[in-house]
Motif scaffolding. Structure first.
Motif, PDB file in Angstrom:
ATOM      1  N   SER A   1       0.945  -1.205   0.095  1.00 43.05           N
ATOM      2  CA  SER A   1      -0.060  -0.103   0.118  1.00 43.05           C
ATOM      3  C   SER A   1       1.121   1.418   0.017  1.00 43.05           C
ATOM      4  N   GLY A   2       0.359   2.553   0.147  1.00 47.92           N
ATOM      5  CA  GLY A   2       0.949   3.505   0.179  1.00 47.92           C
ATOM      6  C   GLY A   2       0.720   4.819   1.068  1.00 47.92           C
ATOM      7  N   LEU A   3       1.757   5.813   1.340  1.00 50.36           N
ATOM      8  CA  LEU A   3       1.484   6.725   2.398  1.00 50.36           C
ATOM      9  C   LEU A   3       2.022   7.982   1.517  1.00 50.36           C
TER      10      LEU A   3
ATOM     11  N   TYR B   1       5.040   7.080  -0.470  1.00 51.11           N
ATOM     12  CA  TYR B   1       5.879   5.829  -0.051  1.00 51.11           C
ATOM     13  C   TYR B   1       5.001   4.712  -0.343  1.00 51.11           C
ATOM     14  N   LYS B   2       5.600   3.651  -1.123  1.00 44.20           N
ATOM     15  CA  LYS B   2       4.605   2.775  -1.504  1.00 44.20           C
ATOM     16  C   LYS B   2       5.610   1.132  -1.281  1.00 44.20           C
ATOM     17  N   GLY B   3       4.825   0.183  -0.837  1.00 44.73           N
ATOM     18  CA  GLY B   3       5.507  -1.117  -0.600  1.00 44.73           C
ATOM     19  C   GLY B   3       5.151  -2.008   0.572  1.00 44.73           C
ATOM     20  N   THR B   4       5.844  -2.526   1.140  1.00 45.94           N
ATOM     21  CA  THR B   4       5.662  -3.247   2.228  1.00 45.94           C
ATOM     22  C   THR B   4       6.782  -2.911   3.302  1.00 45.94           C
ATOM     23  N   GLY B   5       6.263  -2.730   4.428  1.00 41.75           N
ATOM     24  CA  GLY B   5       7.232  -2.400   5.603  1.00 41.75           C
ATOM     25  C   GLY B   5       6.657  -1.411   6.761  1.00 41.75           C
ATOM     26  N   GLU B   6       7.629  -0.627   7.532  1.00 44.71           N
ATOM     27  CA  GLU B   6       7.268   0.102   8.274  1.00 44.71           C
ATOM     28  C   GLU B   6       7.828   1.613   8.191  1.00 44.71           C
ATOM     29  N   ILE B   7       7.146   2.666   8.229  1.00 44.07           N
ATOM     30  CA  ILE B   7       7.584   4.139   8.291  1.00 44.07           C
ATOM     31  C   ILE B   7       7.398   4.565   9.567  1.00 44.07           C
ATOM     32  N   PHE B   8       8.220   5.260  10.128  1.00 47.96           N
ATOM     33  CA  PHE B   8       8.381   6.295  11.362  1.00 47.96           C
ATOM     34  C   PHE B   8       8.509   7.769  10.915  1.00 47.96           C
ATOM     35  N   LEU B   9       7.613   8.263  11.252  1.00 50.22           N
ATOM     36  CA  LEU B   9       7.810  10.034  10.898  1.00 50.22           C
ATOM     37  C   LEU B   9       8.268  10.741  12.213  1.00 50.22           C
ATOM     38  N   GLU B  10       8.780  11.906  11.655  1.00 55.73           N
ATOM     39  CA  GLU B  10       9.677  12.683  12.745  1.00 55.73           C
ATOM     40  C   GLU B  10       8.988  12.686  14.291  1.00 55.73           C
TER      41      GLU B  10
ATOM     42  N   GLY C   1      -1.883  24.401   7.425  1.00 57.20           N
ATOM     43  CA  GLY C   1      -0.736  23.586   7.926  1.00 57.20           C
ATOM     44  C   GLY C   1      -0.993  22.554   8.590  1.00 57.20           C
ATOM     45  N   ILE C   2      -1.893  22.167   8.835  1.00 57.36           N
ATOM     46  CA  ILE C   2      -2.149  20.973   9.978  1.00 57.36           C
ATOM     47  C   ILE C   2      -2.348  19.716   9.209  1.00 57.36           C
ATOM     48  N   PHE C   3      -2.451  19.448   7.921  1.00 53.10           N
ATOM     49  CA  PHE C   3      -2.088  18.198   7.271  1.00 53.10           C
ATOM     50  C   PHE C   3      -0.850  17.576   7.452  1.00 53.10           C
ATOM     51  N   TYR C   4      -0.724  16.095   7.898  1.00 53.56           N
ATOM     52  CA  TYR C   4       0.466  15.702   8.061  1.00 53.56           C
ATOM     53  C   TYR C   4       0.728  14.542   7.321  1.00 53.56           C
ATOM     54  N   CYS C   5      -0.292  13.544   6.881  1.00 52.71           N
ATOM     55  CA  CYS C   5       0.023  12.555   6.073  1.00 52.71           C
ATOM     56  C   CYS C   5      -1.628  11.671   5.678  1.00 52.71           C
ATOM     57  N   CYS C   6      -1.479  11.206   4.933  1.00 55.68           N
ATOM     58  CA  CYS C   6      -2.748  10.322   4.654  1.00 55.68           C
ATOM     59  C   CYS C   6      -2.428   9.117   3.652  1.00 55.68           C
ATOM     60  N   GLU C   7      -3.483   8.260   3.745  1.00 51.64           N
ATOM     61  CA  GLU C   7      -3.183   7.142   2.812  1.00 51.64           C
ATOM     62  C   GLU C   7      -3.293   7.322   1.441  1.00 51.64           C
ATOM     63  N   GLU C   8      -2.577   6.320   0.511  1.00 53.26           N
ATOM     64  CA  GLU C   8      -2.338   6.755  -1.021  1.00 53.26           C
ATOM     65  C   GLU C   8      -3.958   6.766  -1.452  1.00 53.26           C
ATOM     66  N   GLY C   9      -4.134   7.643  -2.453  1.00 49.90           N
ATOM     67  CA  GLY C   9      -5.328   7.586  -3.113  1.00 49.90           C
ATOM     68  C   GLY C   9      -6.261   8.798  -2.851  1.00 49.90           C
TER      69      GLY C   9
END
Length: 276
Positions: A62-64, A109-118, A139-147
């Protein structure tokens, strides 16, 4: 899994569906200092109720999408795509960045694994959207699911753009998936309303988000000019329709404490600018 690391971590919130999982991690204690001055700061942080947090995302094919610079590290089979989309896409992203105070490039970021943000001492909230749209403070958006689509919502009239305190444009998030927002106050201090063909008026800039179906404008506190003058309120941010709205009523208090200290809060607020 590293048991020692995770024994010092609380999971404040999480959402998991399909091959996408996001967690808000909180460190229980920061006790690694060997410097006395730093130890004093850590003691103050702990007793002030502050805690270090970070966003962890687990991907399975999946993607982030993140804000630029949010990545801390990732493990596994994960690739980063810029998502610029050619010269036309670059131009659109530059314009959107200028209008919404969000970063120009949002890595995918796409694939399989773990992502840590700051890690930070900020506050995060998870939302799950189902084929819907929300308009959020700049300015409050931080991250979201792909798509999901991160776009621009423009104010509909002259008074809202010039006098509303939000500017002409805000960030609009549309689609189906999980969204992480970085908000200025703890979630326990956020006041949520569900409007049913109703109206709410706010004296200041502390509305965090609203449903895309809720209209925004700036109106006088009274239909008559004399009524507005005698009420002492003047122009108010006005939200009307059916949908959700989140307010941060303690945010102006923190801002006034930061700029003017405790004495200003010694009495009830009168003629105070809540848009600081």
């Amino acid at each position: 899994m590293d048991e020692k690391f995770y024994s010092n971590v609380n999971i404040l919130d999480s959402i998991e569906k399909g091959g996408f999982k996001v967690e808000i991690l909180e460190c229980n204690h920061l006790k690694g200092s060997k410097d006395a001055a730093l130890a004093e700061d850590l003691f103050y942080i702990k007793n002030a109720g502050m805690s270090l947090k970070m966003v962890k995302v687990t991907l399975e094919d999946s993607g982030l999408i993140t804000e630029s610079g949010a990545l801390y590290f990732h493990k596994g089979h994960i690739e980063c795509a810029s998502g610029i989309g050619g010269v036309g896409g670059l131009a659109k992203k530059l314009i959107k960045s200028k209008l919404t105070n969000e970063s120009t490039f949002k890595p995918l970021y796409k694939g399989t694994g773990e992502i840590f943000l700051e890690p930070s001492f900020s506050h995060y909230v998870l939302m799950n959207l189902e084929n819907e749209s929300i308009v959020v403070d700049k300015g409050i958006f931080y991250c979201c699911e792909e798509g999901m689509e991160i776009g621009v919502a423009s104010q509909k009239n002259l008074s809202s753009g010039l006098l509303g305190g939000e500017g002409w444009f805000q960030t609009q998030i549309t689609g189906t998936g999980t969204v992480v927002l970085e908000i200025p106050i703890p979630m326990e201090e956020v006041l949520k309303y569900k409007l049913d063909n109703e109206r709410i008026q706010v004296d200041g800039n502390f509305a965090l988000l609203r449903s895309g179906s809720v209209a925004y404008s700036v109106q006088r506190s009274s239909k008559q000019l004399f009524g507005s003058m005698t009420s002492g309120e003047g122009l108010l941010q006005t939200f009307e329709g059916t949908g959700h709205i989140w307010l941060a009523p303690t945010q102006p208090v923190y801002n006034r404490l930061k700029h003017n200290g405790i004495p200003q809060l010694a009495t009830a607020g009168k003629n105070i600018d809540n848009s600081i």
